[in-house]
Design a protein around this motif. Structure first.
Motif, PDB file in Angstrom:
ATOM      1  N   LEU A 137     -12.122  30.809 -35.230  1.00  0.00           N
ATOM      2  CA  LEU A 137     -11.906  29.351 -35.259  1.00  0.00           C
ATOM      3  C   LEU A 137     -13.127  28.602 -35.792  1.00  0.00           C
ATOM      4  CD1 LEU A 137     -10.063  26.927 -34.465  1.00  0.00           C
ATOM      5  CD2 LEU A 137     -11.283  26.883 -32.305  1.00  0.00           C
ATOM      6  N   ASN A 170     -21.500  22.962 -22.923  1.00  0.00           N
ATOM      7  CA  ASN A 170     -20.125  22.944 -22.412  1.00  0.00           C
ATOM      8  C   ASN A 170     -19.548  21.555 -22.599  1.00  0.00           C
ATOM      9  OD1 ASN A 170     -17.756  23.430 -20.982  1.00  0.00           O
ATOM     10  ND2 ASN A 170     -18.712  23.008 -19.002  1.00  0.00           N
ATOM     11  N   LEU A 171     -18.376  21.481 -23.202  1.00  0.00           N
ATOM     12  CA  LEU A 171     -17.733  20.175 -23.343  1.00  0.00           C
ATOM     13  C   LEU A 171     -17.077  19.811 -22.013  1.00  0.00           C
ATOM     14  CD1 LEU A 171     -16.041  20.410 -26.848  1.00  0.00           C
ATOM     15  CD2 LEU A 171     -18.272  19.484 -26.252  1.00  0.00           C
ATOM     16  N   ILE A 172     -17.234  18.578 -21.637  1.00  0.00           N
ATOM     17  CA  ILE A 172     -16.646  18.119 -20.365  1.00  0.00           C
ATOM     18  C   ILE A 172     -15.298  17.445 -20.659  1.00  0.00           C
ATOM     19  CG2 ILE A 172     -17.053  16.658 -18.336  1.00  0.00           C
ATOM     20  CD1 ILE A 172     -19.134  18.877 -18.742  1.00  0.00           C
ATOM     21  N   CYS A 173     -14.325  17.816 -19.860  1.00  0.00           N
ATOM     22  CA  CYS A 173     -12.957  17.267 -19.994  1.00  0.00           C
ATOM     23  C   CYS A 173     -12.300  17.638 -21.320  1.00  0.00           C
ATOM     24  CB  CYS A 173     -12.939  15.739 -19.840  1.00  0.00           C
ATOM     25  SG  CYS A 173     -13.399  15.228 -18.197  1.00  0.00           S
ATOM     26  N   SER A 175     -10.113  19.974 -21.684  1.00  0.00           N
ATOM     27  CA  SER A 175      -8.676  20.228 -21.467  1.00  0.00           C
ATOM     28  C   SER A 175      -7.890  18.907 -21.505  1.00  0.00           C
ATOM     29  CB  SER A 175      -8.446  20.984 -20.166  1.00  0.00           C
ATOM     30  OG  SER A 175      -9.188  20.426 -19.136  1.00  0.00           O
ATOM     31  N   ARG A 176      -8.524  17.821 -21.053  1.00  0.00           N
ATOM     32  CA  ARG A 176      -7.859  16.514 -21.107  1.00  0.00           C
ATOM     33  C   ARG A 176      -7.670  16.085 -22.567  1.00  0.00           C
ATOM     34  NH1 ARG A 176     -10.259  11.055 -18.330  1.00  0.00           N
ATOM     35  NH2 ARG A 176      -8.860   9.597 -19.384  1.00  0.00           N
ATOM     36  N   ASN A 178      -7.379  18.087 -25.068  1.00  0.00           N
ATOM     37  CA  ASN A 178      -6.304  18.950 -25.572  1.00  0.00           C
ATOM     38  C   ASN A 178      -4.940  18.394 -25.200  1.00  0.00           C
ATOM     39  OD1 ASN A 178      -7.012  21.129 -27.113  1.00  0.00           O
ATOM     40  ND2 ASN A 178      -7.452  22.479 -25.397  1.00  0.00           N
ATOM     41  N   SER A 183      -3.392  20.751 -29.151  1.00  0.00           N
ATOM     42  CA  SER A 183      -4.381  21.828 -29.316  1.00  0.00           C
ATOM     43  C   SER A 183      -4.907  21.922 -30.749  1.00  0.00           C
ATOM     44  CB  SER A 183      -3.807  23.169 -28.859  1.00  0.00           C
ATOM     45  OG  SER A 183      -2.784  23.546 -29.724  1.00  0.00           O
ATOM     46  N   ASP A 187      -8.695  22.219 -31.603  1.00  0.00           N
ATOM     47  CA  ASP A 187      -9.301  23.224 -32.496  1.00  0.00           C
ATOM     48  C   ASP A 187     -10.267  22.549 -33.478  1.00  0.00           C
ATOM     49  OD1 ASP A 187      -7.828  25.160 -31.330  1.00  0.00           O
ATOM     50  OD2 ASP A 187      -6.488  25.543 -33.018  1.00  0.00           O
ATOM     51  N   LEU A 190     -13.452  21.523 -31.795  1.00  0.00           N
ATOM     52  CA  LEU A 190     -14.355  22.667 -31.549  1.00  0.00           C
ATOM     53  C   LEU A 190     -15.077  23.049 -32.845  1.00  0.00           C
ATOM     54  CD1 LEU A 190     -12.128  24.937 -29.274  1.00  0.00           C
ATOM     55  CD2 LEU A 190     -14.148  23.642 -28.597  1.00  0.00           C
ATOM     56  N   ARG A 209     -20.290  30.990 -30.258  1.00  0.00           N
ATOM     57  CA  ARG A 209     -19.262  30.432 -29.366  1.00  0.00           C
ATOM     58  C   ARG A 209     -19.077  31.423 -28.225  1.00  0.00           C
ATOM     59  NH1 ARG A 209     -12.903  29.496 -30.500  1.00  0.00           N
ATOM     60  NH2 ARG A 209     -12.451  28.247 -28.644  1.00  0.00           N
ATOM     61  N   SER A 212     -13.742  29.446 -25.225  1.00  0.00           N
ATOM     62  CA  SER A 212     -13.096  28.125 -25.202  1.00  0.00           C
ATOM     63  C   SER A 212     -14.037  27.001 -25.669  1.00  0.00           C
ATOM     64  CB  SER A 212     -12.444  27.840 -23.850  1.00  0.00           C
ATOM     65  OG  SER A 212     -13.338  27.983 -22.786  1.00  0.00           O
ATOM     66  N   ASP A 213     -14.489  26.113 -24.761  1.00  0.00           N
ATOM     67  CA  ASP A 213     -15.306  24.970 -25.211  1.00  0.00           C
ATOM     68  C   ASP A 213     -16.781  25.180 -24.870  1.00  0.00           C
ATOM     69  OD1 ASP A 213     -15.000  24.848 -22.505  1.00  0.00           O
ATOM     70  OD2 ASP A 213     -14.653  22.691 -22.387  1.00  0.00           O
TER      71      ASP A 213
HETATM   72  N1  LIG Z   1      -7.673  23.723 -28.733  1.00  0.00           N
HETATM   73  C1  LIG Z   1      -8.184  24.781 -28.151  1.00  0.00           C
HETATM   74  N2  LIG Z   1      -8.294  24.830 -26.786  1.00  0.00           N
HETATM   75  C2  LIG Z   1      -8.856  25.899 -26.222  1.00  0.00           C
HETATM   76  C3  LIG Z   1      -9.311  27.003 -26.967  1.00  0.00           C
HETATM   77  N3  LIG Z   1      -9.820  27.926 -26.105  1.00  0.00           N
HETATM   78  C4  LIG Z   1      -9.663  27.400 -24.878  1.00  0.00           C
HETATM   79  N4  LIG Z   1      -9.100  26.191 -24.944  1.00  0.00           N
HETATM   80  C5  LIG Z   1      -8.794  25.280 -23.862  1.00  0.00           C
HETATM   81  O1  LIG Z   1     -10.019  24.767 -23.412  1.00  0.00           O
HETATM   82  C6  LIG Z   1      -9.852  24.323 -22.059  1.00  0.00           C
HETATM   83  C7  LIG Z   1     -11.051  24.794 -21.283  1.00  0.00           C
HETATM   84  O2  LIG Z   1     -10.859  24.464 -19.983  1.00  0.00           O
HETATM   85  P1  LIG Z   1     -12.070  24.031 -19.052  1.00  0.00           P
HETATM   86  O3  LIG Z   1     -13.101  25.107 -19.077  1.00  0.00           O
HETATM   87  O4  LIG Z   1     -11.488  23.624 -17.736  1.00  0.00           O
HETATM   88  O5  LIG Z   1     -12.667  22.811 -19.837  1.00  0.00           O
HETATM   89  P2  LIG Z   1     -12.850  21.303 -19.397  1.00  0.00           P
HETATM   90  O6  LIG Z   1     -11.566  20.591 -19.290  1.00  0.00           O
HETATM   91  O7  LIG Z   1     -13.825  20.764 -20.363  1.00  0.00           O
HETATM   92  O8  LIG Z   1     -13.467  21.453 -17.956  1.00  0.00           O
HETATM   93  P3  LIG Z   1     -14.961  21.104 -17.510  1.00  0.00           P
HETATM   94  O9  LIG Z   1     -15.863  21.858 -18.421  1.00  0.00           O
HETATM   95  O10 LIG Z   1     -15.045  21.558 -16.093  1.00  0.00           O
HETATM   96  O11 LIG Z   1     -15.080  19.629 -17.661  1.00  0.00           O
HETATM   97  C8  LIG Z   1      -8.535  24.938 -21.572  1.00  0.00           C
HETATM   98  O12 LIG Z   1      -7.581  23.900 -21.500  1.00  0.00           O
HETATM   99  C9  LIG Z   1      -8.148  25.929 -22.675  1.00  0.00           C
HETATM  100  O13 LIG Z   1      -6.754  26.001 -22.822  1.00  0.00           O
HETATM  101  C10 LIG Z   1      -9.168  26.955 -28.390  1.00  0.00           C
HETATM  102  O14 LIG Z   1      -9.547  27.862 -29.124  1.00  0.00           O
HETATM  103  N5  LIG Z   1      -8.625  25.835 -28.926  1.00  0.00           N
END
Ligand SMILES: Nc1nc2c(ncn2[C@@H]2O[C@H](COP(=O)(O)OP(=O)(O)OP(=O)(O)O)[C@@H](O)[C@H]2O)c(=O)[nH]1
Length: 292
Positions: A137, A170-173, A175-176, A178, A183, A187, A190, A209, A212-213
């Motif tokens: 990615l 680390n990105l905060i929130c 998943s929100r 997303n 997604s 992507d 990221l 990387r 995830s984030d």
């Molecule tokens: N678009 C996308 N989402 C991804 C990928 N890999 C992981 N994720 C999503 O990234 C999110 C990571 O979740 P968390 O670690 O809870 O991230 P967060 O919401 O920033 O939580 P905190 O770090 O606690 O604030 C999940 O919703 C995964 O589905 C990817 O390659 N692409």
């Protein structure tokens, strides 16, 4: 090349005499001059773009011989030779097959070289794929590669007595984000974050990387204070440059490596990142400093 053409002019005017303008066939001159110019341009292009080596040598020597023959061919239109003189005619025609043969050998060598390079690239690609060292990615290296690199840098830092820092981003929130934008937008974000981190770093640093984030950064020959200075602008750059929603933040955790193995150093970094309290999530946590 200039010398070869000058030699052709010298031979031509030594052995013959200039023709009267009226008997010169300018259509022939046009055709032969264009062939010569194209050969010279092709040769110059080849020599200026190719690295030195056997392939270039063959192309160059073959090309020079052709340029010599073609120059005599062109001069033939301006110079009249005695009827019993065969030398110039031989010099015009005999070297041409030799020049073409050298170019053909160069082309064969080039093909061999190309096959070798292709095989080498394929092997490298296979190694990278097999070891899962590249993240598809972001095209950054993966955590596995970071582990390998960190171990190497720890040994290097110990030998050279230079400081070494690692950081966790680390990105905060995320998943929100997303959930709100999908997604595909996640992507893209990221990808942009990975580019932004790479831009802020020095050529000697490395960003990978983790998953995830989450991203990992290696900063060789860098102590904690310097690393902190380098990464200070990252959280703001991500939110302002990428125009992200206000809730999206970025937590950067720094750790100056004193451990002797990559595993221990990464554990220390992960522990420090996990203890980062919510109120410092938008800046660089100092939690790792106590461990450094
Ligand atoms: N678009 C996308 N989402 C991804 C990928 N890999 C992981 N994720 C999503 O990234 C999110 C990571 O979740 P968390 O670690 O809870 O991230 P967060 O919401 O920033 O939580 P905190 O770090 O606690 O604030 C999940 O919703 C995964 O589905 C990817 O390659 N692409």
């Amino acid at each position: 090349m200039v010398l070869v053409m000058a030699l052709a002019v010298l031979i031509s005017y030594q052995l013959g005499s200039a023709k009267a303008l009226v008997i010169i066939d300018f259509y022939d001159v046009l055709g032969e001059a264009s062939t010569l110019i194209l050969a010279v341009l092709g040769l110059l292009l080849m020599v200026s773009t190719r690295p030195q080596g056997r392939v270039t040598d063959h192309f160059y020597s073959g090309g020079l011989i052709l340029v010599f023959s073609l120059s005599l061919d062109l001069l033939d239109e301006f110079v009249h030779y005695p009827d019993d003189l065969r030398l110039v005619s031989w010099l015009e025609s005999l070297p041409q097959p030799l020049g073409l043969m050298l170019i053909a050998i160069g082309a064969l060598e080039w093909r061999k070289e190309h096959l070798l390079v292709t095989r080498q690239l394929a092997t490298r690609e296979k190694v990278l794929r097999e070891h899962q060292w590249l993240d598809p990615l972001t095209t950054l290296y993966t955590a596995r590669y970071f582990h390998y690199l960190l171990q190497r840098e720890i040994s290097h830092a110990a030998e050279s007595a230079q400081p070494l820092c690692i950081a966790h981003v680390n990105l905060i929130c995320f998943s929100r984000f997303n959930q709100s934008y999908g997604s595909h937008a996640g992507d893209k974000l990221l990808h942009h974050v990975s580019e932004l981190i790479s831009l802020l770093l020095r050529p000697s640093d490395c960003v990978c990387r983790e998953h995830s984030d989450r991203f990992l950064i290696l900063l060789p020959n860098t102590d904690y204070a310097h690393a902190r200075q380098l990464l200070a602008g990252l959280p703001n750059a991500i939110t302002s440059e990428l125009n992200t929603p206000a809730y999206l933040g970025c937590q950067v955790t720094l750790h100056e490596v004193k451990e002797h193995s990559a595993e221990q150093a990464l554990n220390a970094l992960t522990e420090a990142a996990a203890h980062t309290s919510a109120d410092v999530q938008r800046g660089i946590t100092r939690a790792a400093r106590a461990r450094a």
